[in-house]
Write an enzyme that holds these catalytic residues in place. Structure first.
Site, PDB file in Angstrom:
ATOM      1  N   GLU A 135      -5.069  -6.402   2.180  1.00 15.82           N
ATOM      2  CA  GLU A 135      -3.869  -7.150   2.544  1.00 15.82           C
ATOM      3  C   GLU A 135      -3.953  -8.608   2.123  1.00 15.82           C
ATOM      4  OE1 GLU A 135      -5.418  -5.068   4.610  1.00 15.82           O
ATOM      5  OE2 GLU A 135      -3.906  -3.530   4.981  1.00 15.82           O
ATOM      6  N   LEU A 186      -6.185  -1.448  -0.884  1.00 16.26           N
ATOM      7  CA  LEU A 186      -6.155  -1.659   0.558  1.00 16.26           C
ATOM      8  C   LEU A 186      -6.785  -3.011   0.879  1.00 16.26           C
ATOM      9  CD1 LEU A 186      -7.206   1.850   1.892  1.00 16.26           C
ATOM     10  CD2 LEU A 186      -4.925   0.915   1.621  1.00 16.26           C
ATOM     11  N   HIS A 234      -1.971  -0.168  15.851  1.00 13.68           N
ATOM     12  CA  HIS A 234      -0.807   0.087  14.989  1.00 13.68           C
ATOM     13  C   HIS A 234       0.494   0.005  15.768  1.00 13.68           C
ATOM     14  CE1 HIS A 234      -4.234   2.326  13.296  1.00 13.68           C
ATOM     15  NE2 HIS A 234      -3.718   2.058  12.106  1.00 13.68           N
ATOM     16  N   GLU A 236       0.847  -1.195   0.000  1.00 14.62           N
ATOM     17  CA  GLU A 236       0.000   0.000   0.000  1.00 14.62           C
ATOM     18  C   GLU A 236       0.883   1.247   0.000  1.00 14.62           C
ATOM     19  OE1 GLU A 236      -2.235  -0.881   3.501  1.00 14.62           O
ATOM     20  OE2 GLU A 236      -3.280  -2.528   2.523  1.00 14.62           O
TER      21      GLU A 236
END
Lengths: 346, 373
Positions: free
Chosen positions: A70, A68, A139, A30
């Site tokens: 994965e 987007l 994250h 990405e």
């Protein structure tokens, strides 16, 4: 020429050199190019933190911005690897890995085994790990233990620019799937890095500091915390071995055991959660295989069993600190055989 | 003059990258009488531990460098003085001593490393000093220009000193066009052409010595004198076990005992030294380069080219220096050129005699180069 460059630049250089050397090396992810399709902005981004910036200008269509999704592009990379390419898939944050577990755990990690060694999967999945970036619970995780658990995957987590370059080149040339974990708070960390290509073999820990009183085992950012702790302990005349594991699978048990046989005391530092972690793994292995060398129980310094907090104050508390490592070393020195730093004459 | 009777003992600069060093201990007591070459104190750097030898004589009147403390290069560690110098004179000297700033030094000395582009590839080198005579330092197999870290600055006082990374070594190109002695000598001549050295005193260690001799045979007008240190090319024997192990060793654990063969004092092989060699060995192309060189030069565990025998009749000053405890090339080869060369065998030193007995080797080299001028 050896010069000081950042870990971010060392990773960029490793990809660049391998792309020059081997036409089957490709990169997808990405925003790894950034803004493809927008005139004049084709090389704008280079990944979320700009690690791959500049590579599109050098290697063009061998870098691909993906949707987007994965599971789609990690699956594509794994398929391409099985068909003869050496893809690098960049998966922004290891936290997003969950949506492609089938592709990684059940496909990439199993091909060689299921097809009797006739298939190989030379894919590298580069991903960011770790807390301290104020990026909140989704994250910031250190999910290295999850991947280390799976046979058929190799797991790498460098602590500095020199290691990052050599380990990434080794990862790209390796014929098995590699999860390459980049600590986002180490991207700016600089060390001496030769301009040429070189490799560091998997399963070779680095003894970054030597001492006779205790062994500290760490990886990634925690190596630096361990070194801070070692510096503080040196002022109290306590000398420690600091071992940087560098690769978690395979892992260099020999170096760990050799050190514990010298020091008799073990502290394992892991930024992952406390249970089923690299810390428990190392402590258990040493307990089972070198129990006689231990003068006291192994100590573990880990993050707590909670999500990574978004509050900066709490996040700072969440990350294992050098102070916590110093305390753990003191605990192990104060307990067990020859406690208080006075060795029994044997 | 007071100053001439008071002489500083300073933190040495060993190698181009050294900016500071740690005093690990003094070997002389306060008030001791010191002769030139006496071992004064031990110093450890990131790369290596070694002994600081006295460059002057006198009484050790002050010990300033504290053990286990880090000092910048040129910092005052102690004072030697004649007995006539008064305590107050010495105190005044110590009080007025200013450690030269590293930045000034750097500017004075120019860039640390330079690069020459040869037909056969890139060669990295260092240059020190501005003297009329040129000295070229040539390292051995698996080495690099930092093998001269204790020598280059000492020799640069009266000459222009060049130290290069041979093809396949250090930070030079890892491709080796011609892995024979003649091929390596050709690369050396190309290097001299490129950087504008008409003729030079060649100082070669180990394989570098054999290359120096071959160069003297192939281009006699380019070579003013030869200094051969633990040199190859003077006899057929070589420790083939060391050569094989050096080429194949792939980890710190394997490499450390191999590198210990290079030194009489085994403790000189520090973690950093092993790491640096390992980092070199892991560069792309190095493994192939080393295999090419060793299979060409040391086939069957014997030295294949022996230019030393031919040199006996050459009209050129030669000095031969050996470490008595050399475990790589036997010190008996020092006798090969007896009668032709001035020969010095240094006790207590191994193959890396230019590092282990740096002051003695530097003094011999200065004398040799001075005589051959």
């Amino acid at each position: 020429m050896a010069r000081k460059i950042s870990m971010k630049d060392a990773i960029n250089e490793a990809i660049d050199l391998e792309m020059r050397r081997d036409p089957t090396v490709i990169l997808m992810g990405e925003d790894v190019v950034g803004g493809t399709g927008s005139p004049g902005e084709a090389d704008a981004w280079g990944g979320v933190l700009g690690v791959t910036k500049g590579l599109y200008a050098k290697h063009g269509k061998r870098l691909m911005d993906t949707p987007l999704s994965e599971s789609a592009y990690v699956g594509a990379a794994i398929g391409a690897a099985a068909c003869g390419m050496r893809p690098i898939a960049e998966l922004m944050f290891i936290d997003f890995m969950g949506v492609c577990f089938d592709e990684i755990f059940n496909q990439a990690a199993k091909f060689k085994y299921m097809f009797g060694g006739k298939a190989q999967t030379p894919v590298v999945i580069r991903t960011m790990v770790g807390a301290g970036f104020r990026a909140a619970a989704q994250h910031s995780q250190m999910l290295t233990p999850i991947f280390t658990h799976i046979p058929g995957l190799k797991v790498v987590c460098p602590s500095n620019a020199y290691d990052a370059k050599g380990l990434l080149i080794q990862s790209i040339r390796d014929n098995d799937p590699v999860i390459f974990c980049e600590h986002k708070n180490l991207y700016a960390h600089e060390s001496d890095v030769p301009a040429e290509a070189y490799t560091i073999p998997f399963g070779e820990a680095n003894v970054v500091r030597e001492g006779k009183d205790a062994t500290i085992v760490a990886y990634g950012l925690m190596v630096h915390k361990a070194l801070e702790a070692a510096e503080a302990l040196a002022k109290e005349k306590v000398a420690v071995d600091v071992i940087d594991l560098r690769t978690l699978s395979p892992i260099d048990w020999d170096t760990v055991i050799e050190s514990v046989e010298n020091t008799g005391r073990l502290v394992v530092v892991d930024e992952a959660h406390p249970r089923c972690s690299i810390a428990t793994d190392v402590a258990a292995y040493v307990g089972q295989n070198a129990f006689g060398a231990l003068r006291a129980g192994a100590q573990m310094v880990t993050a707590p069993h909670t999500p990574v907090p978004f509050s900066p104050a709490l996040e700072d508390l969440y990350i294992p600190s050098s102070g916590a490592i110093v305390a753990a070393v003191r605990r192990t020195l104060a307990s067990g055989e020859g406690a208080g730093g006075h060795r029994k004459a044997s | 003059m007071t100053e001439s009777r008071i002489r500083p003992i300073v933190m040495p600069k060993w190698g181009l990258s050294m900016s500071e060093g740690k005093v690990t201990g003094w070997l002389m007591k306060l008030g001791a009488t010191v002769k030139v070459g006496d071992e004064l104190l031990e110093v450890e750097t990131e790369k290596i531990a070694s002994v600081v030898e006295a460059g002057d004589q006198g009484t050790l009147r002050r010990i300033i460098g504290e053990p286990q403390t880090v000092y910048p290069v040129k910092a005052l560690l102690g004072v030697l003085a004649d007995d006539e110098a008064s305590d107050s004179e010495i105190d005044a000297y110590v009080a007025s001593y200013v450690t030269p700033a590293a930045a000034e030094e750097e500017e004075e000395a120019g860039p640390q490393y330079l690069v020459a582009e040869l037909p056969s590839g890139t060669v990295r080198y260092a240059k020190r000093g501005e003297g009329d005579a040129a000295i070229v330092l040539i390292h051995g197999l698996g080495g690099d220009l930092d093998n001269w870290l204790f020598n280059i600055d000492a020799l640069a006082k009266r000459a222009s000193v060049y130290a290069l990374d041979l093809p396949g070594h250090g930070q030079s190109s890892k491709t080796i066009a011609d892995p024979t002695l003649r091929g390596l000598a050709r690369a050396l001549i190309q290097f001299m052409d490129e950087v504008g050295i008409e003729d030079a005193h060649l100082v070669g260690h180990s394989l570098g010595g054999a290359i120096a001799m071959q160069t003297a045979l192939d281009a006699p007008d380019r070579v003013r004198s030869l200094a051969l240190i633990g040199s190859a090319g003077l006899g057929p024997e070589i420790n083939s076990g060391y050569i094989d192990a050096f080429v194949t060793a792939g980890s710190r654990r394997e490499l450390k005992p191999v590198l210990q063969h290079l030194f009489a004092k085994k403790e000189l092989v520090s973690r950093q030294l092993v790491d640096d060699v390992l980092k070199y060995k892991r560069l792309d192309g190095v493994d192939e380069a080393l295999r090419k060189l060793t299979s060409s030069l040391f086939t069957g565990g014997r030295q294949q080219a022996l230019p030393g025998a031919v040199l006996r009749d050459a009209d050129i000053p030669i000095m031969v220096i050996w470490g008595e405890d050399d475990e790589i090339i036997p010190a008996k080869h020092a006798a090969t050129l007896i009668g032709k060369a001035r020969t010095h065998v240094i006790a207590g030193a191994g193959h890396m005699v230019q590092m282990e007995a740096a002051n003695a080797v530097n003094a011999l080299l200065e004398e040799h180069v001075g005589a051959g001028r």
